[in-house]
Design a protein around this motif. Structure first.
Motif, short mmCIF file in Angstrom:
data_model
loop_
_atom_site.label_atom_id
_atom_site.label_comp_id
_atom_site.label_asym_id
_atom_site.label_seq_id
_atom_site.Cartn_x
_atom_site.Cartn_y
_atom_site.Cartn_z
N TYR A 11 -43.48 -62.31 39.56
CA TYR A 11 -42.52 -61.65 40.46
C TYR A 11 -43.02 -61.68 41.89
O TYR A 11 -44.22 -61.47 42.14
CB TYR A 11 -42.35 -60.21 39.98
N LYS A 15 -48.26 -56.86 42.60
CA LYS A 15 -49.62 -56.47 42.98
C LYS A 15 -50.59 -56.61 41.81
O LYS A 15 -51.65 -56.00 41.79
CB LYS A 15 -49.63 -55.02 43.50
N PHE A 40 -41.07 -48.31 44.86
CA PHE A 40 -40.57 -49.70 44.86
C PHE A 40 -41.25 -50.42 43.69
O PHE A 40 -42.05 -51.33 43.88
CB PHE A 40 -40.92 -50.39 46.18
N GLY A 42 -40.83 -52.63 41.17
CA GLY A 42 -40.92 -54.07 40.84
C GLY A 42 -41.31 -54.30 39.39
O GLY A 42 -40.68 -53.79 38.46
N THR A 43 -42.37 -55.06 39.18
CA THR A 43 -42.84 -55.37 37.82
C THR A 43 -43.38 -54.16 37.08
O THR A 43 -43.62 -54.22 35.88
CB THR A 43 -44.00 -56.37 37.88
N ASP A 61 -36.94 -48.27 40.96
CA ASP A 61 -36.58 -49.51 41.67
C ASP A 61 -35.07 -49.50 41.86
O ASP A 61 -34.34 -48.93 41.04
CB ASP A 61 -37.00 -50.77 40.87
N ILE A 62 -34.63 -50.14 42.94
CA ILE A 62 -33.19 -50.16 43.24
C ILE A 62 -32.40 -50.99 42.22
O ILE A 62 -31.22 -50.77 42.00
CB ILE A 62 -32.96 -50.69 44.67
N PHE A 63 -33.09 -51.95 41.57
CA PHE A 63 -32.37 -52.84 40.66
C PHE A 63 -32.48 -52.38 39.21
O PHE A 63 -33.57 -52.03 38.74
CB PHE A 63 -32.90 -54.27 40.79
N ASN A 66 -34.97 -54.42 37.00
CA ASN A 66 -36.36 -53.99 37.12
C ASN A 66 -36.59 -52.66 36.41
O ASN A 66 -37.63 -52.46 35.77
CB ASN A 66 -36.73 -53.83 38.60
N ALA A 210 -34.77 -46.20 47.35
CA ALA A 210 -35.91 -45.34 47.67
C ALA A 210 -35.48 -44.07 48.39
O ALA A 210 -36.00 -42.98 48.11
CB ALA A 210 -36.91 -46.12 48.52
N ASP A 223 -44.53 -49.69 48.20
CA ASP A 223 -44.78 -51.13 48.32
C ASP A 223 -43.44 -51.81 48.63
O ASP A 223 -42.81 -52.42 47.76
CB ASP A 223 -45.36 -51.66 47.00
N TYR A 236 -34.77 -59.15 48.41
CA TYR A 236 -35.03 -59.11 46.97
C TYR A 236 -33.73 -59.33 46.20
O TYR A 236 -33.72 -59.96 45.15
CB TYR A 236 -35.70 -57.79 46.55
N GLU A 272 -30.96 -51.45 52.63
CA GLU A 272 -32.04 -50.47 52.79
C GLU A 272 -33.41 -51.14 52.64
O GLU A 272 -33.66 -51.80 51.63
CB GLU A 272 -31.86 -49.36 51.74
C1 SAM Z 1 -42.95 -55.68 47.13
S1 SAM Z 1 -41.92 -55.42 45.75
C2 SAM Z 1 -42.84 -54.26 44.79
C3 SAM Z 1 -43.78 -54.96 43.88
C4 SAM Z 1 -44.48 -54.04 42.90
N1 SAM Z 1 -45.41 -53.13 43.54
C5 SAM Z 1 -45.22 -54.89 41.88
O1 SAM Z 1 -46.44 -54.91 41.85
O2 SAM Z 1 -44.53 -55.56 41.11
C6 SAM Z 1 -40.62 -54.45 46.39
C7 SAM Z 1 -39.65 -53.91 45.34
O3 SAM Z 1 -38.74 -53.04 45.99
C8 SAM Z 1 -37.47 -53.14 45.37
N2 SAM Z 1 -36.53 -52.66 46.39
C9 SAM Z 1 -35.97 -53.34 47.43
N3 SAM Z 1 -35.25 -52.49 48.19
C10 SAM Z 1 -35.37 -51.26 47.63
C11 SAM Z 1 -34.87 -49.97 47.97
N4 SAM Z 1 -34.12 -49.77 49.04
N5 SAM Z 1 -35.20 -48.94 47.18
C12 SAM Z 1 -35.98 -49.11 46.07
N6 SAM Z 1 -36.47 -50.31 45.70
C13 SAM Z 1 -36.18 -51.37 46.48
C14 SAM Z 1 -37.35 -54.59 44.98
O4 SAM Z 1 -36.50 -54.72 43.87
C15 SAM Z 1 -38.79 -54.96 44.65
O5 SAM Z 1 -38.99 -54.85 43.26
#
Ligand code: SAM
Length: 355
Positions: A11, A15, A40, A42-43, A61-63, A66, A210, A223, A236, A272
């Motif tokens: 992904y 991290k 945030f 993600g994975t 997570d917004i999605f 995920n 978020a 993150d 994303y 956002e």
């Molecule tokens: C840098 S990645 C985080 C990676 C995570 N720390 C990992 O190790 O997998 C940022 C994440 O923020 C999510 N995202 C993007 N915009 C967002 C929002 N407004 N609110 C919450 N999540 C959001 C994306 O889907 C993505 O999974």
């Protein structure tokens, strides 16, 4: 590599390779906390690491896709789906009329026609599963397999031909792309059997943006998406819209953007934290929402805003806190010239210190 065994992720921004160093820094500063909010997620790697460390974990997570991955790793404590059951989900069941949304709309874009058919059938069979644990496992193995089969592991380009037309040479991982769903499911079911566990805590997964996430915790890990100084920003949503579509199968067709060559599915497309001009004010709002928590922000030094901007913001938002800026060192797989100056940073704001 991390000291603790962690699920493999492909992904963008994961991290996985850094999480043990991030955790070491948090421990080194002596931060005291029992609960973690991974806004945030993600994975889910940071959440998963926190789960291993016995914390109460809230993943967000917004999605939806995920969050389903997050639910499998963070909320679930077992995997109930066997490999045979997983493979059976790829087959048409007698007496059921199947829709073919993916075959109809995405021919030649991300996957081959026969894979599109498998995806259509798998998702509809999964949605009919009664056991929520099996359902989450099924989503997990499908999303991970779809990611692994894509060039660059992304969905922002309609570049199936890069995979099918690949003739060798310097680029690509043709063998991985061509691995069948049946083959990949074996690996991911084994992974779920290995990685699902109970840490005895009441862990939670939420699916909000978020700034709409109302959960609180002793430590908040931030993150966010990252804006590189060089090049245009791919959100994303743009990178993973196809998986978000699969998580909302019934709604896909009404949300296809036909103006775009890659037929982007516009479900949950939000600005956002995805626009340079509004990023810092939004980060300020987020930090202020978590007044009493330790704040740990991950960012890179070649981004916009700069690390200094983020540090200044933390000092402004947390006047009574001690603020640390920590260089975690280089990132990137190949040590190219530009990578030599690219570092991952943590900006940490804390009010509880060891000594
Ligand atoms: C840098 S990645 C985080 C990676 C995570 N720390 C990992 O190790 O997998 C940022 C994440 O923020 C999510 N995202 C993007 N915009 C967002 C929002 N407004 N609110 C919450 N999540 C959001 C994306 O889907 C993505 O999974």
């Amino acid at each position: 590599m991390p000291e603790i065994n962690l699920p493999i992720t492909r992904y963008y921004g994961s991290k996985r390779k850094l999480v043990d160093r991030i955790w070491n820094e948090i421990e080194r500063l002596g931060l005291e906390f029992d609960s973690v909010l991974d806004v945030f997620g993600g994975t889910g790697i940071f959440s998963y690491y926190s789960k291993i460390k016995g914390k109460r974990v809230i993943y967000n997570d917004i999605f939806l896709f995920n969050s389903l991955i997050g639910k499998k790793l963070i909320e679930n404590v077992t995997n109930n789906l066997t490999y045979n059951e997983a493979v059976e989900l790829l087959l048409q069941q007698p007496g059921i009329v199947y829709d073919n949304v993916i075959q109809r709309n995405f021919s030649g874009i991300y996957f081959t026609d026969s894979e599109n058919q498998q995806i259509d059938i798998f998702i509809q069979n999964t949605n009919r599963l009664i056991d929520p644990n099996k359902k989450l496992s099924a989503y997990y193995i499908l999303f991970q397999s779809c990611i692994i089969k894509r060039p660059y592991n992304l969905f922002h380009r309609n570049n199936l031909n890069m995979r099918t037309g690949y003739t060798g040479g310097g680029f690509g991982n043709k063998t991985t792309w061509e691995r069948s769903f049946e083959d990949l499911f074996l690996r991911f079911i084994q992974e779920l059997d290995e990685f699902t566990f109970d840490n005895g805590r009441d862990n939670l997964v939420t699916n909000d943006s978020a700034l709409n996430c109302t959960e609180v915790a002793d430590l908040v890990y931030i993150d966010p998406p990252y804006f590189s100084l060089n090049g245009s920003h791919t959100t994303y949503h743009s990178k993973y819209h196809f998986l978000e579509g699969l998580a909302h199968y019934e709604d896909i067709e009404a949300h296809i953007n036909s103006q775009k060559k890659n037929k982007q599915i516009e479900i949950n497309n939000s600005n956002e934290f995805e626009q340079g001009a509004t990023f810092l004010p939004q980060l300020e709002k987020l930090i202020l929402m978590h007044q009493h928590s330790h704040i740990v922000i991950s960012y890179r030094n070649n981004g916009k805003p700069s690390i200094k901007d983020i540090e200044d913001l933390m000092v402004k938002c947390k006047p009574n806190y001690k603020v640390y800026t920590i260089n975690l060192g280089m990132y990137g797989y190949a040590l190219s010239k530009s990578n030599l100056t690219n570092s991952e940073f943590l900006v940490i704001g804390t009010n509880h210190l060891k000594e």
